[in-house]
Every structure is written in structure tokens, then in C-alpha cells.
Design a protein around this motif. Structure first.
Motif, PDB file in Angstrom:
ATOM      1  N   UNK A  17       0.828  -1.208   0.000  1.00 41.13           N
ATOM      2  CA  UNK A  17       0.000   0.000   0.000  1.00 41.13           C
ATOM      3  C   UNK A  17       0.866   1.263   0.000  1.00 41.13           C
ATOM      4  N   UNK A  18       1.985   1.223   0.700  1.00 42.73           N
ATOM      5  CA  UNK A  18       2.894   2.370   0.710  1.00 42.73           C
ATOM      6  C   UNK A  18       3.446   2.632  -0.695  1.00 42.73           C
ATOM      7  N   UNK A  19       3.844   1.574  -1.387  1.00 46.03           N
ATOM      8  CA  UNK A  19       4.363   1.723  -2.749  1.00 46.03           C
ATOM      9  C   UNK A  19       3.267   2.245  -3.674  1.00 46.03           C
ATOM     10  N   UNK A  20       2.058   1.720  -3.522  1.00 36.94           N
ATOM     11  CA  UNK A  20       0.931   2.170  -4.348  1.00 36.94           C
ATOM     12  C   UNK A  20       0.634   3.647  -4.097  1.00 36.94           C
ATOM     13  N   UNK A  21       0.654   4.071  -2.839  1.00 35.08           N
ATOM     14  CA  UNK A  21       0.420   5.472  -2.508  1.00 35.08           C
ATOM     15  C   UNK A  21       1.506   6.364  -3.107  1.00 35.08           C
ATOM     16  N   UNK A  22       2.749   5.920  -3.037  1.00 33.46           N
ATOM     17  CA  UNK A  22       3.843   6.703  -3.616  1.00 33.46           C
ATOM     18  C   UNK A  22       3.655   6.861  -5.123  1.00 33.46           C
ATOM     19  N   UNK A  23       3.235   5.786  -5.807  1.00 33.30           N
ATOM     20  CA  UNK A  23       3.002   5.865  -7.251  1.00 33.30           C
ATOM     21  C   UNK A  23       1.894   6.853  -7.567  1.00 33.30           C
TER      22      UNK A  23
END
Length: 149
Positions: free
Chosen positions: A43-49
Motif C-alpha cells: 500500500x505504501x508503494x501504491x500510494x507513492x506511485x
């Protein structure tokens, strides 16, 4: 025997303090948290994207304007060179080289405006994913809290 009494007394103090006791080891706790931590990382990676996508689009537009400005500035140099050739060839007449000089001046203005606009947009971008950093810090604090209790 006194050691057992001390352990029972400690157990009673913990119960009175409202603290939940667990006989699970740290390894067992980490194993239980692993799927949640993996989901959290995804979820952190998705939010960063999601957060960086608009910045990437704006940077692409600004880079495109810079390239367009560079093309016009290159054309300016080419036309200026052609103007110099006509100037040396036609020292007495103004019509041919004067028209080439005017076109070169227009290209210079257009290229300068495009390059300046693109550079200004690049300077105005904030590439830092602030929400991602904030939620990551919150998650780290939450995780630290899980190990304290």
C-alpha cells in the motif's frame, strides 16, 4: 519457591495494571504480523506511485517545453548563420538578409519563451511524496507501539 511467588506477584501487578499478558515469543508475533506488514508495504508503494504520477506528468510537460525551446534556439543559430552568409554576399542590399534576420529574431523570442516557461515549471515542482512519508512514519510508530505492549 520464593521465585515462583515473585513471578505470581509480578503477574498480579500486571493484571491490575490492565496490561494484557502474552506467552508468545517475538518471533511468533513477527510471523503473525508478516502478512499485514507485506500488505502495508504494498500500500505504501501504491500510494507513492499515485502521489508521484501528477508530478511526473508535469515534469514531462516541462521537459517537452524545454526540448521545444532548444529546437527553436537551434533553428535560431541556423538562421543566424544563413543571415550572416547573405549579409556577406549582399553587402549593399538589405532585403534578403534583413528578412532572414527578422525570422531569426522571431525564432529567438519563441525559443526563449518556451525554454523559460519549461524551466520555470521544473523549478516549481515538488517531487517529495509527503503523504507517503507521513503515513510511513505513522506506520512505523504504530509498529513500535505493537512491540512495546
Amino acid at each position: 519457591m520464593t521465585e515462583q511467588r515473585e513471578r505470581v506477584a509480578e503477574f498480579e501487578r500486571r493484571l491490575e495494571g490492565g496490561e494484557e499478558l502474552s506467552d508468545r515469543s517475538v518471533k511468533e508475533i513477527v510471523e503473525a504480523l508478516r502478512p499485514q506488514l507485506q500488505e502495508l508495504a504494498r500500500k505504501q508503494v501504491e500510494l507513492a506511485k499515485v502521489e508521484l504520477a501528477p508530478v511526473g506528468r508535469q515534469a514531462g510537460l516541462a521537459a517537452g517545453l524545454l526540448v521545444a525551446g532548444a529546437v527553436f534556439l537551434h533553428l535560431f543559430v541556423v538562421f543566424l548563420a544563413v543571415t550572416g552568409i547573405y549579409l556577406l554576399n549582399e553587402v549593399g542590399g538589405l532585403s534578403l538578409w534583413l528578412s532572414a534576420l527578422i525570422v531569426s529574431g522571431i525564432l529567438l523570442v519563441i525559443g526563449g519563451v518556451l525554454a523559460g516557461t519549461g524551466a520555470g515549471r521544473l523549478r516549481g515542482l515538488d517531487p517529495k511524496p509527503r503523504r507517503t512519508i507521513s503515513t510511513f512514519q505513522q506506520n512505523v510508530e504504530w509498529l513500535k507501539g505493537q512491540f512495546r505492549s
